[in-house]
Design an enzyme around this catalytic site. Structure first.
Site, PDB file in Angstrom:
ATOM      1  N   ARG A  21       0.826  -1.205   0.000  1.00 30.15           N
ATOM      2  CA  ARG A  21       0.000   0.000   0.000  1.00 30.15           C
ATOM      3  C   ARG A  21       0.864   1.261   0.000  1.00 30.15           C
ATOM      4  NH1 ARG A  21      -3.540  -1.771   3.613  1.00 30.15           N
ATOM      5  NH2 ARG A  21      -2.534  -0.797   5.402  1.00 30.15           N
ATOM      6  N   SER A  38      -3.893 -15.459   7.018  1.00 30.25           N
ATOM      7  CA  SER A  38      -4.696 -14.430   7.666  1.00 30.25           C
ATOM      8  C   SER A  38      -5.975 -14.939   8.341  1.00 30.25           C
ATOM      9  CB  SER A  38      -5.064 -13.381   6.607  1.00 30.25           C
ATOM     10  OG  SER A  38      -5.494 -12.203   7.210  1.00 30.25           O
ATOM     11  N   CYS A  42      -7.442 -16.406  17.502  1.00 29.92           N
ATOM     12  CA  CYS A  42      -8.099 -16.053  18.766  1.00 29.92           C
ATOM     13  C   CYS A  42      -9.570 -16.477  18.770  1.00 29.92           C
ATOM     14  CB  CYS A  42      -7.995 -14.543  19.009  1.00 29.92           C
ATOM     15  SG  CYS A  42      -6.351 -13.903  18.671  1.00 29.92           S
ATOM     16  N   VAL A  79       9.642 -22.747   4.421  1.00 26.88           N
ATOM     17  CA  VAL A  79      11.041 -22.288   4.367  1.00 26.88           C
ATOM     18  C   VAL A  79      11.887 -23.218   5.228  1.00 26.88           C
ATOM     19  CG1 VAL A  79      12.592 -20.406   5.022  1.00 26.88           C
ATOM     20  CG2 VAL A  79      10.444 -19.914   3.829  1.00 26.88           C
ATOM     21  N   ASP A 279       4.795 -13.460  16.750  1.00 30.68           N
ATOM     22  CA  ASP A 279       5.119 -14.453  17.787  1.00 30.68           C
ATOM     23  C   ASP A 279       6.512 -15.070  17.663  1.00 30.68           C
ATOM     24  OD1 ASP A 279       2.577 -14.039  18.680  1.00 30.68           O
ATOM     25  OD2 ASP A 279       1.915 -16.120  18.474  1.00 30.68           O
ATOM     26  N   TRP A 430     -16.895   8.069  41.533  1.00 33.03           N
ATOM     27  CA  TRP A 430     -15.455   7.759  41.461  1.00 33.03           C
ATOM     28  C   TRP A 430     -15.388   6.398  40.780  1.00 33.03           C
ATOM     29  CZ3 TRP A 430     -11.419  10.809  42.957  1.00 33.03           C
ATOM     30  CH2 TRP A 430     -11.714  11.893  43.791  1.00 33.03           C
TER      31      TRP A 430
HETATM   32  C1  LIG Z   1      -6.457 -20.600  20.445  1.00 37.04           C
HETATM   33  C2  LIG Z   1      -5.742 -19.287  20.445  1.00 37.04           C
HETATM   34  C3  LIG Z   1      -6.337 -18.190  21.035  1.00 37.04           C
HETATM   35  C4  LIG Z   1      -5.675 -16.964  21.040  1.00 37.04           C
HETATM   36  N1  LIG Z   1      -6.281 -15.882  21.627  1.00 37.04           N
HETATM   37  C5  LIG Z   1      -5.664 -14.686  21.630  1.00 37.04           C
HETATM   38  C6  LIG Z   1      -6.293 -13.533  22.200  1.00 37.04           C
HETATM   39  O1  LIG Z   1      -7.426 -13.600  22.676  1.00 37.04           O
HETATM   40  N2  LIG Z   1      -5.612 -12.363  22.181  1.00 37.04           N
HETATM   41  C7  LIG Z   1      -4.365 -12.246  21.626  1.00 37.04           C
HETATM   42  O2  LIG Z   1      -3.791 -11.135  21.621  1.00 37.04           O
HETATM   43  N3  LIG Z   1      -3.748 -13.321  21.054  1.00 37.04           N
HETATM   44  C8  LIG Z   1      -4.367 -14.520  21.055  1.00 37.04           C
HETATM   45  N4  LIG Z   1      -3.760 -15.604  20.462  1.00 37.04           N
HETATM   46  C9  LIG Z   1      -2.397 -15.449  19.892  1.00 37.04           C
HETATM   47  C10 LIG Z   1      -2.452 -14.989  18.446  1.00 37.04           C
HETATM   48  O3  LIG Z   1      -3.258 -15.831  17.683  1.00 37.04           O
HETATM   49  C11 LIG Z   1      -1.033 -14.977  17.909  1.00 37.04           C
HETATM   50  O4  LIG Z   1      -0.306 -14.051  18.672  1.00 37.04           O
HETATM   51  C12 LIG Z   1      -0.959 -14.581  16.436  1.00 37.04           C
HETATM   52  O5  LIG Z   1      -1.603 -15.527  15.640  1.00 37.04           O
HETATM   53  C13 LIG Z   1       0.503 -14.515  16.004  1.00 37.04           C
HETATM   54  O6  LIG Z   1       0.567 -14.175  14.672  1.00 37.04           O
HETATM   55  P1  LIG Z   1       1.892 -14.451  13.816  1.00 37.04           P
HETATM   56  O7  LIG Z   1       1.562 -14.002  12.444  1.00 37.04           O
HETATM   57  O8  LIG Z   1       3.050 -13.852  14.496  1.00 37.04           O
HETATM   58  O9  LIG Z   1       2.114 -16.015  13.900  1.00 37.04           O
HETATM   59  P2  LIG Z   1       1.189 -17.253  13.517  1.00 37.04           P
HETATM   60  O10 LIG Z   1      -0.249 -16.922  13.678  1.00 37.04           O
HETATM   61  O11 LIG Z   1       1.735 -18.400  14.280  1.00 37.04           O
HETATM   62  O12 LIG Z   1       1.461 -17.437  11.966  1.00 37.04           O
HETATM   63  C14 LIG Z   1       2.702 -17.837  11.465  1.00 37.04           C
HETATM   64  C15 LIG Z   1       2.511 -18.404  10.079  1.00 37.04           C
HETATM   65  O13 LIG Z   1       3.785 -18.807   9.583  1.00 37.04           O
HETATM   66  C16 LIG Z   1       3.679 -20.068   8.950  1.00 37.04           C
HETATM   67  N5  LIG Z   1       4.999 -20.722   9.015  1.00 37.04           N
HETATM   68  C17 LIG Z   1       5.611 -21.248  10.091  1.00 37.04           C
HETATM   69  N6  LIG Z   1       6.819 -21.748   9.767  1.00 37.04           N
HETATM   70  C18 LIG Z   1       6.971 -21.522   8.445  1.00 37.04           C
HETATM   71  C19 LIG Z   1       8.007 -21.817   7.516  1.00 37.04           C
HETATM   72  N7  LIG Z   1       9.126 -22.434   7.893  1.00 37.04           N
HETATM   73  N8  LIG Z   1       7.829 -21.456   6.233  1.00 37.04           N
HETATM   74  C20 LIG Z   1       6.686 -20.812   5.830  1.00 37.04           C
HETATM   75  N9  LIG Z   1       5.676 -20.528   6.673  1.00 37.04           N
HETATM   76  C21 LIG Z   1       5.825 -20.862   7.960  1.00 37.04           C
HETATM   77  C22 LIG Z   1       2.604 -20.786   9.737  1.00 37.04           C
HETATM   78  O14 LIG Z   1       2.004 -21.815   8.973  1.00 37.04           O
HETATM   79  C23 LIG Z   1       1.633 -19.663  10.063  1.00 37.04           C
HETATM   80  O15 LIG Z   1       0.625 -19.502   9.083  1.00 37.04           O
HETATM   81  C24 LIG Z   1      -4.397 -16.847  20.436  1.00 37.04           C
HETATM   82  C25 LIG Z   1      -3.806 -17.961  19.827  1.00 37.04           C
HETATM   83  C26 LIG Z   1      -4.461 -19.180  19.821  1.00 37.04           C
HETATM   84  C27 LIG Z   1      -3.819 -20.373  19.158  1.00 37.04           C
END
Ligand SMILES: Cc1cc2nc3c(=O)[nH]c(=O)nc-3n(C[C@H](O)[C@H](O)[C@H](O)COP(=O)(O)OP(=O)(O)OC[C@H]3O[C@@H](n4cnc5c(N)ncnc54)[C@H](O)[C@@H]3O)c2cc1C
Length: 441
Positions: A21, A38, A42, A79, A279, A430
């Site tokens: 964008r 995407s 949660c 990867v 994460d 309050w």
């Molecule tokens: C059940 C549950 C409930 C949750 N509830 C909350 C909440 O209420 N509030 C909150 O703030 N957070 C919550 N979370 C946490 C939140 O979902 C995560 O913090 C968020 O999804 C992290 O996003 P991300 O993109 O960093 O990683 P991820 O969502 O883990 O995505 C990483 C992506 O990378 C891909 N990947 C991994 N390794 C490779 C590789 N070697 N090559 C290519 N692709 C790869 C994976 O397939 C995945 O699609 C929850 C999580 C879960 C599981």
């Protein structure tokens, strides 16, 4: 400029979208191991609970929508190696065929995977983790089919959300086994005790200080869980004992001992042109003043967007993580921001503690509830450093007021006179936060 993104969930897709964008000439390629991008992890517990029966609603945007915006999405591309000297990434598809990609800038947004420790019998049918859409589908199907004995290993956020889901699904017996002395261990002990009380009130058995030793089964399907203190029937086991960053494919960047990639406040790693967000990496903790591993969706979205900006040359700074989080467990809400009392002790900080129980809104307006608010604040200058809140309702959102106060370095005296709103159905004249702040002397 060619930007390569590893991982297609919130962090990766936020960065990819932002780059496209703000700098449309950037070539953006996302490599995603699975066939989903995407989605809102949660929302998975509420799908398991039956509060939402359409898994597709958890898919926020699908790959073709990103492709339409000029982002190239390689699904089923895992990867396996990164050469940061030559700036080449190697990925393999499900057939094991390898491809290489060069990049100018690389973002690692590969998230985490649930921990699956090598406990005897752990690789059996009906032992699940909850991370993906497919996991949620499998757990929900198993629960609806069995309605029998569900054992949840791990009493953190996800374990507690699953326990609630099982209660809503009218599972016959739900048990949480937690190795630590309390559930919801990121909170102080009294909050962990309150969660335990709420679970037990709803017939969920809670075994704290108890370690799983093995899973017994018949014909490859789990039937029983054995701990250091007992044996429990188990038709379904859900493991929720924490997560590990997916970062084994890269060695050249600095990491925390758990594998989380250390980033600075611009999401840059220790290697030039390599960024990390979400994460799989760290956030800069505003109170602890160091990189911390806090796996939350709020950070994945914020860091992803800022990493996108950073990669196209904008100056960014994300240095205000407080670990703000919220949870509803059955009839109670819990929320936390900043540091707890035990974290303050661990860090050797000179703090004062105040816990106040007061009403959520005016006593004469229907249904006020008790809110318990605990503040951790600097012993000398009274700067607020942490807050924890619990109550049957109207509790969780109040943590955002505390997060603002901590972010802005407010003292308890300043917070006590903050111009918070008042009408009988929302607050007391309050507000509960003001009352707790004024008591924190
Ligand atoms: C059940 C549950 C409930 C949750 N509830 C909350 C909440 O209420 N509030 C909150 O703030 N957070 C919550 N979370 C946490 C939140 O979902 C995560 O913090 C968020 O999804 C992290 O996003 P991300 O993109 O960093 O990683 P991820 O969502 O883990 O995505 C990483 C992506 O990378 C891909 N990947 C991994 N390794 C490779 C590789 N070697 N090559 C290519 N692709 C790869 C994976 O397939 C995945 O699609 C929850 C999580 C879960 C599981």
């Amino acid at each position: 400029m060619k930007a390569l993104v590893i991982g297609g969930n919130p962090a990766g897709m936020s960065a990819a979208s932002r780059m496209k964008r703000k700098a449309p000439d950037t070539e953006v390629i996302v490599l995603e191991k699975s066939h989903e991008v995407s989605y809102g992890a949660c929302g998975l517990p509420y799908y398991v609970a039956g509060l939402n029966d359409d898994l597709d609603r958890i898919r926020i945007r699908k790959a073709p929508e990103f492709e339409k915006n000029g982002i190239s999405v390689g699904l089923g591309q895992e990867v396996i190696a990164v050469d940061t000297e030559k700036k080449i990434v190697t990925a393999k598809n499900e057939q094991g065929e390898e491809s290489t990609y060069n990049y100018d800038k690389l973002l690692i947004a590969s998230g985490t995977s649930p921990k699956v420790p090598p406990i005897p019998g752990i690789r059996q049918n009906n032992i699940f983790c909850l991370k993906t859409l497919q996991d949620a589908e499998a757990i929900k199907t198993a629960i609806q089919k069995s309605k029998g004995n569900v054992v949840i290993v791990g009493g953190g956020y996800i374990g507690l959300e699953i326990a609630e889901a099982c209660v809503l699904q009218k599972v016959k017996s739900v048990r949480i086994v937690e190795a630590l002395d309390q559930v919801l261990n990121v909170f102080d002990e009294e909050f962990g005790q309150a969660v335990k009380d709420e679970l037990e009130k709803n017939d969920v058995a809670v075994c704290t200080g108890e370690r799983v030793q093995s899973f017994e089964g018949i014909d490859g399907t789990v039937t029983e869980i054995v701990t250091d203190k007992g044996r429990y029937p188990a038709d379904i086991v859900i493991l929720s004992i924490g997560v590990s960053p997916n970062t084994k494919f890269i060695d050249s960047v600095e990491k925390l001992p758990n594998g989380a990639i250390i980033t600075n406040t611009a999401m840059e790693t220790s290697v030039k042109d390599v960024y990390a967000a979400g994460d799989c990496g760290t956030v800069y903790h505003k109170i602890l003043k160091k990189p911390a591993f806090i796996a939350l969706g709020t950070y994945a979205n914020k860091q992803g967007r800022l990493a996108g900006d950073s990669m196209i040359g904008k100056e960014v700074c994300f240095d205000r993580a407080l670990g703000t989080s919220m949870l509803r467990c059955l009839g109670m809400e819990f929320a936390k921001t900043g540091i707890s009392e035990k974290e303050a002790k661990r860090e050797g900080l000179d703090v004062k503690i105040k816990t106040v129980t007061t009403r959520s809104h005016a006593r004469y307006y229907p249904d006020p509830v008790e809110l318990t608010i605990k503040f951790v604040y600097d012993a000398k200058d009274h700067t607020l450093l942490g807050a924890q809140i619990m109550g049957a309702k109207e509790a969780a959102w109040r943590i955002d007021v505390c997060a603002c106060a901590i972010d802005q370095g407010m003292t308890t005296e300043e917070l006590g006179y903050l111009d918070l709103g008042y009408a009988p159905m929302f607050a007391g004249v309050w507000d509960a936060i003001g009352i707790a702040a004024n008591a924190s002397k």
